[in-house]
Design an enzyme around this catalytic site. Structure first.
Site, PDB file in Angstrom:
ATOM      1  CG  PHE A   9      -0.224   0.454   2.496  1.00 28.75           C
ATOM      2  CD1 PHE A   9      -0.102   1.808   2.801  1.00 28.75           C
ATOM      3  CD2 PHE A   9       0.356  -0.459   3.374  1.00 28.75           C
ATOM      4  CE1 PHE A   9       0.569   2.233   3.943  1.00 28.75           C
ATOM      5  CE2 PHE A   9       1.031  -0.047   4.506  1.00 28.75           C
ATOM      6  CZ  PHE A   9       1.135   1.311   4.792  1.00 28.75           C
ATOM      7  CD  GLU A  24      -5.572  -6.139   0.267  1.00 26.97           C
ATOM      8  OE1 GLU A  24      -4.558  -5.875  -0.418  1.00 26.97           O
ATOM      9  OE2 GLU A  24      -5.644  -7.134   1.005  1.00 26.97           O
ATOM     10  CB  SER A  52       4.889  -7.478   5.635  1.00 26.22           C
ATOM     11  OG  SER A  52       3.927  -8.413   5.217  1.00 26.22           O
ATOM     12  CB  CYS A 109      10.471  -0.280   2.714  1.00 27.70           C
ATOM     13  SG  CYS A 109      11.108   0.333   1.166  1.00 27.70           S
TER      14      CYS A 109
HETATM   15  P1  NAD Z   1       1.585  -6.588   3.085  1.00 33.14           P
HETATM   16  O1  NAD Z   1       2.604  -7.659   3.126  1.00 33.14           O
HETATM   17  O2  NAD Z   1       0.478  -6.614   4.079  1.00 33.14           O
HETATM   18  O3  NAD Z   1       0.860  -6.579   1.649  1.00 33.14           O
HETATM   19  C1  NAD Z   1       1.589  -6.567   0.454  1.00 33.14           C
HETATM   20  C2  NAD Z   1       0.786  -7.284  -0.624  1.00 33.14           C
HETATM   21  O4  NAD Z   1       0.590  -8.638  -0.242  1.00 33.14           O
HETATM   22  C3  NAD Z   1      -0.587  -6.684  -0.865  1.00 33.14           C
HETATM   23  O5  NAD Z   1      -0.837  -6.651  -2.245  1.00 33.14           O
HETATM   24  C4  NAD Z   1      -1.513  -7.650  -0.146  1.00 33.14           C
HETATM   25  O6  NAD Z   1      -2.779  -7.728  -0.742  1.00 33.14           O
HETATM   26  C5  NAD Z   1      -0.782  -8.962  -0.246  1.00 33.14           C
HETATM   27  N1  NAD Z   1      -1.066  -9.840   0.901  1.00 33.14           N
HETATM   28  C6  NAD Z   1      -1.365  -9.454   2.169  1.00 33.14           C
HETATM   29  N2  NAD Z   1      -1.553 -10.537   2.944  1.00 33.14           N
HETATM   30  C7  NAD Z   1      -1.356 -11.619   2.168  1.00 33.14           C
HETATM   31  C8  NAD Z   1      -1.386 -13.024   2.419  1.00 33.14           C
HETATM   32  N3  NAD Z   1      -1.670 -13.528   3.610  1.00 33.14           N
HETATM   33  N4  NAD Z   1      -1.104 -13.856   1.387  1.00 33.14           N
HETATM   34  C9  NAD Z   1      -0.821 -13.371   0.178  1.00 33.14           C
HETATM   35  N5  NAD Z   1      -0.771 -12.044  -0.103  1.00 33.14           N
HETATM   36  C10 NAD Z   1      -1.030 -11.175   0.872  1.00 33.14           C
HETATM   37  O7  NAD Z   1       2.372  -5.193   3.119  1.00 33.14           O
HETATM   38  P2  NAD Z   1       1.790  -3.722   3.183  1.00 33.14           P
HETATM   39  O8  NAD Z   1       1.217  -3.487   4.547  1.00 33.14           O
HETATM   40  O9  NAD Z   1       0.926  -3.444   2.019  1.00 33.14           O
HETATM   41  O10 NAD Z   1       3.125  -2.862   2.995  1.00 33.14           O
HETATM   42  C11 NAD Z   1       3.985  -2.551   4.049  1.00 33.14           C
HETATM   43  C12 NAD Z   1       5.162  -3.494   4.102  1.00 33.14           C
HETATM   44  O11 NAD Z   1       5.851  -3.476   2.849  1.00 33.14           O
HETATM   45  C13 NAD Z   1       6.199  -3.100   5.128  1.00 33.14           C
HETATM   46  O12 NAD Z   1       6.664  -4.251   5.766  1.00 33.14           O
HETATM   47  C14 NAD Z   1       7.300  -2.456   4.302  1.00 33.14           C
HETATM   48  O13 NAD Z   1       8.580  -2.478   4.886  1.00 33.14           O
HETATM   49  C15 NAD Z   1       7.256  -3.280   3.077  1.00 33.14           C
HETATM   50  N6  NAD Z   1       7.870  -2.609   1.942  1.00 33.14           N
HETATM   51  C16 NAD Z   1       9.071  -3.058   1.517  1.00 33.14           C
HETATM   52  C17 NAD Z   1       9.698  -2.445   0.467  1.00 33.14           C
HETATM   53  C18 NAD Z   1      11.033  -2.933  -0.043  1.00 33.14           C
HETATM   54  O14 NAD Z   1      11.421  -2.549  -1.132  1.00 33.14           O
HETATM   55  N7  NAD Z   1      11.739  -3.762   0.696  1.00 33.14           N
HETATM   56  C19 NAD Z   1       9.092  -1.355  -0.168  1.00 33.14           C
HETATM   57  C20 NAD Z   1       7.846  -0.924   0.287  1.00 33.14           C
HETATM   58  C21 NAD Z   1       7.233  -1.571   1.345  1.00 33.14           C
END
Ligand code: NAD
Length: 499
Positions: A149, A176, A226, A281
């Site tokens: 997000f 989403e 994450s 991040c």
């Molecule tokens: P998230 O992991 O909750 O969601 C990321 C994606 O995974 C979304 O599209 C979501 O719909 C999907 N998802 C969520 N739960 C899932 C599941 N159980 N099974 C399969 N898919 C699932 O992350 P977020 O809250 O959207 O973003 C924040 C996180 O992203 C933080 O941990 C941040 O550090 C990380 N991030 C990392 C980078 C990087 O380059 N390393 C960059 C931006 C964000």
């Protein structure tokens, strides 16, 4: 209530699964739209359309493909304000920050305009007698990306721009929480001339993600989010024989040496710690001053700066420093971790727990927090908070500061503030973290370098954007060729047998 769609086969398509997620305005707490959550069948349909469209796109010469991206850059610039507004409305970040989100994606699109140069391949003349050898980079076919997000414009563009430039079709499963901008990007790319079915947006949650991982036609998956989900997708995606790169969470340390310019270090920490409400991040979430005297000087400089921070909705104008966090659940999680920090003995020197914004009581605003005397065993140190909370861990010397950052399970970014070149060089050389800033707090590499962390912050071999992206989105094929000598020896009218 607005009902969002998918973007499949060049058209906005209503969801048919019957499942939806609420999309909030984080500043007011109101549900402003609902987004459909795709079923396996909806994903399979998009994959089928992508597979049918992709060979013709791969056959378009790379320069013509690049021209579509060139036009897309123009359209992004034309619609910058509109995109930024839509992004702020769903994410909560300030308008300048939202425009920066689009801009950092746009820069990768610009870089991908150079795809013909990156796709040229290799050639060895006379690798043996009469033998030439050459390697070419071919598109994978149907590729997919799952995005978080916190950068709803930038990260999708980091994935689909190189994928498309290489001749692939791409299916985007955005977060989403803020799906509107990804849908707008798909529309703009078609306006730029991209054939239907080459970029599709399929909204959804775990069910849509699993439908990507298990679909045999999809050749590669890019994921950013994450760490637990990154590990899950990497493991299951690789087991299914796909090419997978997954980027996860972070806990970025900034080391402040006694010789650092303390005003500069404090200013850097404010921007890097609290900008975008800490939902980056590459945010700095741990300050590591070296020596008690440095720590005292740093804290003294930080407190008045933090107290001056303006927290508000993106609509309140350009002097807002940061907005709300993305959901009520994110807010509750941040405040729970703050409580754990207090209970486990850290000193809360700036307490944002009772922050309240008049007129926006239902918004997901979190006041800024500053902890001092944080230790390695505390949850606020071990876990990613992803909120406006900066933890200070005091180190007695440089070696202790270095090993703190090295021992942490995450390895996305880090920074050191010092005036000493020798210390800076030693740090850059020894640290086991992917992106390093020297007197630069958020060292996000530009488009033509690559982006990626180490340790639990990234899974897979190749980074995002830069030259790695062209490797990730293509397969190498190497041809060894020998031609029998024939016509060059003169005309022979009788049929010459092969020798
Ligand atoms: P998230 O992991 O909750 O969601 C990321 C994606 O995974 C979304 O599209 C979501 O719909 C999907 N998802 C969520 N739960 C899932 C599941 N159980 N099974 C399969 N898919 C699932 O992350 P977020 O809250 O959207 O973003 C924040 C996180 O992203 C933080 O941990 C941040 O550090 C990380 N991030 C990392 C980078 C990087 O380059 N390393 C960059 C931006 C964000």
């Amino acid at each position: 209530m607005q009902e969002l769609t998918h973007y499949i086969g060049g058209a906005h398509v209503k969801g048919t699964s019957g499942r939806f997620a609420d999309v909030f305005n984080p500043a007011t707490g109101e549900v402003q739209a609902r987004v459909p959550l795709a079923s396996e069948a909806e994903m399979a349909n998009a994959v089928e359309i992508a597979a049918a469209a992709q060979p013709a796109w791969a056959a378009v010469n790379p320069q013509r493909r690049a021209r579509v991206l060139m036009k897309f850059v123009d359209l992004l610039n034309r619609d910058m304000d509109k995109l930024a507004e839509a992004l702020s409305r769903e994410h909560g970040k300030t308008l300048p920050d939202a425009a920066g989100d689009v801009q950092r994606g746009l820069e990768v699109v610009e870089y991908c305009i150079g795809a013909p140069q990156m796709l040229k391949g290799e050639f060895t003349d006379s690798a043996g007698p009469g033998i030439d050898m050459y390697s070419m980079r071919q598109a994978l076919g149907v590729t997919a990306g799952i995005t978080p997000f916190n950068f709803p414009a930038m990260i999708p563009m980091w994935m689909f721009a190189p994928a498309i430039a290489c001749g692939n079709a791409f299916i985007l499963k955005p977060s989403e929480r803020d799906p509107s901008v990804p849908l707008m990007l798909a529309e703009l790319l078609e306006e730029a001339g991209l054939p239907k079915g080459i970029l599709q947006v399929v909204n959804g949650d775990k069910a849509a993600v699993d439908a990507i991982i298990d679909n045999p036609v999809i050749q590669s998956i890019g994921f950013v989010g994450s760490t637990p989900i990154a590990e899950y997708i990497y493991g299951r995606g690789c087991a299914n024989g796909k090419r997978v790169q997954c980027f996860g969470g972070a806990k970025n340390h900034m080391i402040v040496m006694p010789d650092a310019d303390m005003d500069q270090a404090a200013d850097a920490l404010i921007g890097a710690g609290y900008g975008a409400a800490g939902e980056r991040c590459m945010a700095i979430s741990v300050a590591v001053p070296v020596g008690d005297e440095t720590a005292d000087r740093l804290i003294e400089k930080l407190i008045p700066r933090i107290e001056k921070l303006k927290v508000g909705p993106y609509t309140a104008g350009k002097d807002v420093d940061y907005g709300p966090v993305v959901t009520a659940a994110a807010k509750a999680n941040i405040l729970k971790l703050v409580e754990s920090g207090v209970e486990q003995g850290a000193k809360l020197v700036v307490d944002g727990r009772n922050f309240n914004l008049q007129g926006y009581e239902d918004g997901f605003f979190v006041g800024p927090h500053l902890f001092d005397h944080v230790t390695k065993d505390m949850d606020i140190y071990k876990k990613e908070i992803f909120g406006p909370v900066l933890s200070t861990v005091r180190a007695k010397d440089y070696e202790e500061a270095l090993s703190l950052a090295m021992d942490h399970e995450y390895g996305n970014g880090t920074a050191i503030f010092t005036r000493d070149g020798d210390t800076a060089r030693d740090f850059a050389s020894r640290i086991n973290i992917g992106m390093v800033g020297i007197n630069v707090p958020i060292p996000v590499p530009l488009a033509y370098h690559t982006f990626g962390g180490w340790k639990k912050s990234a899974f897979g071999d190749l980074n995002q954007h830069g030259p790695d992206a062209f490797k990730f989105y293509t397969r190498t094929k190497t041809i060894t060729s020998r031609w029998p000598s024939g016509i060059r020896e003169g005309s022979a009218f009788n049929f010459k047998p092969m020798d």
